[in-house]
Design an enzyme around this catalytic site. Structure first.
Site, short mmCIF file in Angstrom:
data_model
loop_
_atom_site.label_atom_id
_atom_site.label_comp_id
_atom_site.label_asym_id
_atom_site.label_seq_id
_atom_site.Cartn_x
_atom_site.Cartn_y
_atom_site.Cartn_z
CB SER A 33 0.17 1.45 2.46
OG SER A 33 -0.06 2.58 1.65
NE ARG A 89 -45.99 -5.01 5.59
CZ ARG A 89 -46.31 -4.11 6.49
NH1 ARG A 89 -45.39 -3.62 7.30
NH2 ARG A 89 -47.54 -3.63 6.59
CG HIS A 139 -1.55 5.50 -1.36
ND1 HIS A 139 -1.77 4.98 -0.11
CD2 HIS A 139 -2.51 4.96 -2.16
CE1 HIS A 139 -2.81 4.17 -0.14
NE2 HIS A 139 -3.28 4.14 -1.38
CD GLU A 149 -30.42 1.73 7.31
OE1 GLU A 149 -31.55 1.90 7.80
OE2 GLU A 149 -29.54 2.63 7.28
NE ARG A 167 -47.29 -0.04 4.48
CZ ARG A 167 -47.82 1.16 4.54
NH1 ARG A 167 -47.93 1.90 3.45
NH2 ARG A 167 -48.24 1.65 5.69
CE LYS A 193 0.11 5.64 3.29
NZ LYS A 193 -0.57 6.14 2.08
#
Length: 603
Positions: A56, A299, A239, A347, A455, A225
């Site tokens: 690789s 919070r 690989h 996120e 909360r 590769k």
């Protein structure tokens, strides 16, 4: 698409045409000494026996050589110099700031570095990120692509090493380079396609990338590769396999025969224009401004504390994932919009961008969202732990106390998740005062920190003068007649205090502990309190039993056979409802603590 750039080899030099300046002119690029050399880190890893990915590595040998010996500016003797160009790769090396895996974290980290360079440091250093074509299947890569385009990160270059082969076979696009090109262009990137084996062409496109303004650049390189290795180049099923020992010597000789210059190539020195920063010993400018009895959600107290910390140090930055009005990071945004990064509903990328922002000690980064949403970012959090990154993550809306939002937004596994991260500090503040201290302590802590906030509004129980330290719990109720130690954190501390008040009317006294930090635990206080209450401990937590406070306490006292621990936790998938009703429904309310205390005393 970038025009094809042809070159010819002449007496150890690569002679071609460069588009630099107002008109095309001939240019000479000495082929780097380490190009395909077994003496280089890249070349040696390609062929040396016993290593796992030599095939690789060979596909990107020319790319790496051009970057490190022609394009990038850095001091070889000082890899961590703040003025150096940055390089992001899925390896843990001295010049790689964050150790990413193969699953798509690298570009997000590079985005954080580039954002810091452009908007916080306002410096000349550039950021290069090398990725495989297989890695580009990860959704987080495209979260990062969208982020970089939206914020016009023209100091960022992403290189796609398109060698067609993945771990177990050919990839779906194989060598259809135009597919990768169209994808990058669709995300708003300036995009070049290049033969990844052509040193001259690589030099040209990387130079062109440095001239582009207001857009990040993607270089889509067609590679192979096992490049240069007979019978292995572009072959499947190689690989992760080392080169057979009996073939290694012949391959080394073959590669050495292609070295065309013995001249040492030194990289260009960086432009030294990064500002000096100081992110050590950061302190709030005043004590917490709350009175005992005030009611405020932790919070919100966290959002206020971030703004206060931002005033104390101008390298504090805050990231959020489109939840700023719920996490109250909007308070920081209003005061310091130039230091607030909106990452939208991505996120995974938010965490990786925070890792990039915090690298090389350039910022104090806080990333906030609902704690439940952090589960999708756990792989990126884990990488931050492996890199021992100093980032701070804030998770709000924890446990069934969230109430009407429902189970999908009730974080009940977040403590378990962060407990697995090496050297991660977990804060679970109970009131506004302890929350402000948690934020200040996190800013100065080494390693990752997680701050768990709730909360509903809760009553302030600590005075502004109260001192807090990492790993030190608070004993809120105690007397010589205590029979059971009840350990809580956050919302359950109030339930434990209410239970203590009710039990005292029946001449049953319990010791109440507020942990403050779940990792590290205050083991000394836990054990001494347990011994003072005849070895009886009850833990109560707004979290699933697995991996939570109960298991942490059990582990801490496991060597003492005279201590018994009974745990109260949310043991089933919860439903929606009012906060106080759910605490009672899932057996973590004062009423259930009272029952548990009496049952333990009967045994």
């Amino acid at each position: 698409m970038a025009a094809r750039h042809y070159s010819r080899q002449t007496k150890g030099r690569w002679v071609g045409w460069s588009a630099a300046g107002s008109g095309a002119r001939p240019s000479i690029y000495p082929r780097p000494k380490f190009w395909r050399s077994p003496r280089s880190p890249v070349g040696r890893q390609r062929i040396q026996t016993g290593l796992s990915h030599p095939i690789s590595c060979s596909s990107s040998a020319e790319i790496m050589s051009v970057l490190f010996f022609y394009i990038m500016r850095y001091k070889q003797s000082d890899p961590g110099n703040p003025d150096n160009d940055r390089f992001v790769l899925a390896k843990r090396l001295s010049f790689v700031d964050v150790a990413t895996g193969w699953l798509g974290q690298g570009l997000g980290v590079a985005c954080g570095m580039a954002y810091t360079g452009k908007y916080f440091d306002r410096a000349s250093y550039r950021v290069f990120c090398l990725m495989s074509d297989g890695e580009s299947s990860e959704g987080s890569v495209w979260e990062a692509m969208a982020f970089a385009s939206y914020y016009s990160l023209d100091n960022l270059v992403a290189i796609f090493d398109v060698n067609r082969l993945g771990h177990s076979g050919a990839l779906h696009a194989e060598h259809c380079i135009d597919i990768y090109q169209r994808r990058c262009e669709a995300f708003g990137w300036n995009t070049y396609v290049v033969d990844g084996r052509d040193v001259e062409a690589l030099c040209q496109v990387f130079w062109q990338a440095s001239q582009v303004k207001h857009k990040p650049t993607a270089v889509v390189a067609k590679t192979f590769k096992g490049r240069g290795t007979p019978s292995i180049e572009d072959a499947e099923s190689w690989h992760g396999k080392p080169m057979p020992r009996e073939r290694a010597d012949a391959i080394i000789k073959l590669i050495e025969s292609q070295i065309e210059t013995s001249r040492n190539l030194d990289p260009q020195l960086p432009i030294e224009d990064s500002p000096e920063v100081n992110i050590t010993d950061v302190r709030m400018t005043s004590p917490p401004d709350y009175r005992v009895g005030d009611k405020i959600a932790t919070r919100k107290a966290c959002g206020l504390a971030l703004a206060k910390l931002g005033y104390a140090n101008n390298r504090v930055v805050v990231l959020d994932g489109d939840t700023k009005y719920s996490t109250f990071s909007e308070i920081f945004n209003k005061k310091y919009p130039e230091r607030f990064i909106e990452c939208f509903m991505a996120e995974q990328n938010m965490v990786s961008v925070a890792l990039g922002c915090a690298s090389r000690g350039r910022t104090i980064a806080f990333a906030s969202t609902f704690a439940a949403f952090l589960t999708r970012a756990f792989d990126h959090i884990r990488i931050g732990g492996l890199s021992e990154s100093n980032i701070n993550i804030i998770g709000s809306h924890c446990g069934v106390s969230v109430g009407d939002n429902g189970a999908s937004q009730m974080a009940l596994e977040d403590i378990a998740m962060f407990r697995t991260i090496p050297k991660c500090t977990i804060f679970y503040p109970t009131d506004a005062v302890s929350t402000e201290h948690a934020v200040a302590l996190a800013a100065n802590a080494k390693g990752m920190c997680f701050i768990r906030t709730t909360r509903p509004e809760t009553m302030v129980i600590y005075t502004p003068q109260e001192r807090f330290e990492i790993g030190q719990a608070k004993v809120l109720r105690h007397c010589v007649s205590d029979k059971v130690t009840v350990i809580g954190a956050g919302i359950t501390v109030y339930e434990a205090l209410a239970a203590a008040d009710e039990l005292s009317k029946q001449d049953i006294f319990i010791r109440v502990i507020d942990l403050f930090t779940i990792k590290p635990l205050d083991v000394a206080t836990i054990i001494s309190s347990a011994k003072a209450t005849e070895g009886r401990i009850i833990t109560v937590e707004d979290h699933y039993p697995q991996g939570g406070i109960g298991e942490a306490v059990r582990a801490a006292v496991s060597m003492d056979p005279d201590i018994q621990v009974h745990s109260l936790a949310v043991s089933v998938v919860p439903q929606s409802g009012k906060s106080e009703e759910l605490l009672d429904m899932y057996r973590i309310s004062a009423r259930h603590i009272i029952v548990a205390v009496k049952c333990m005393l009967l045994n």
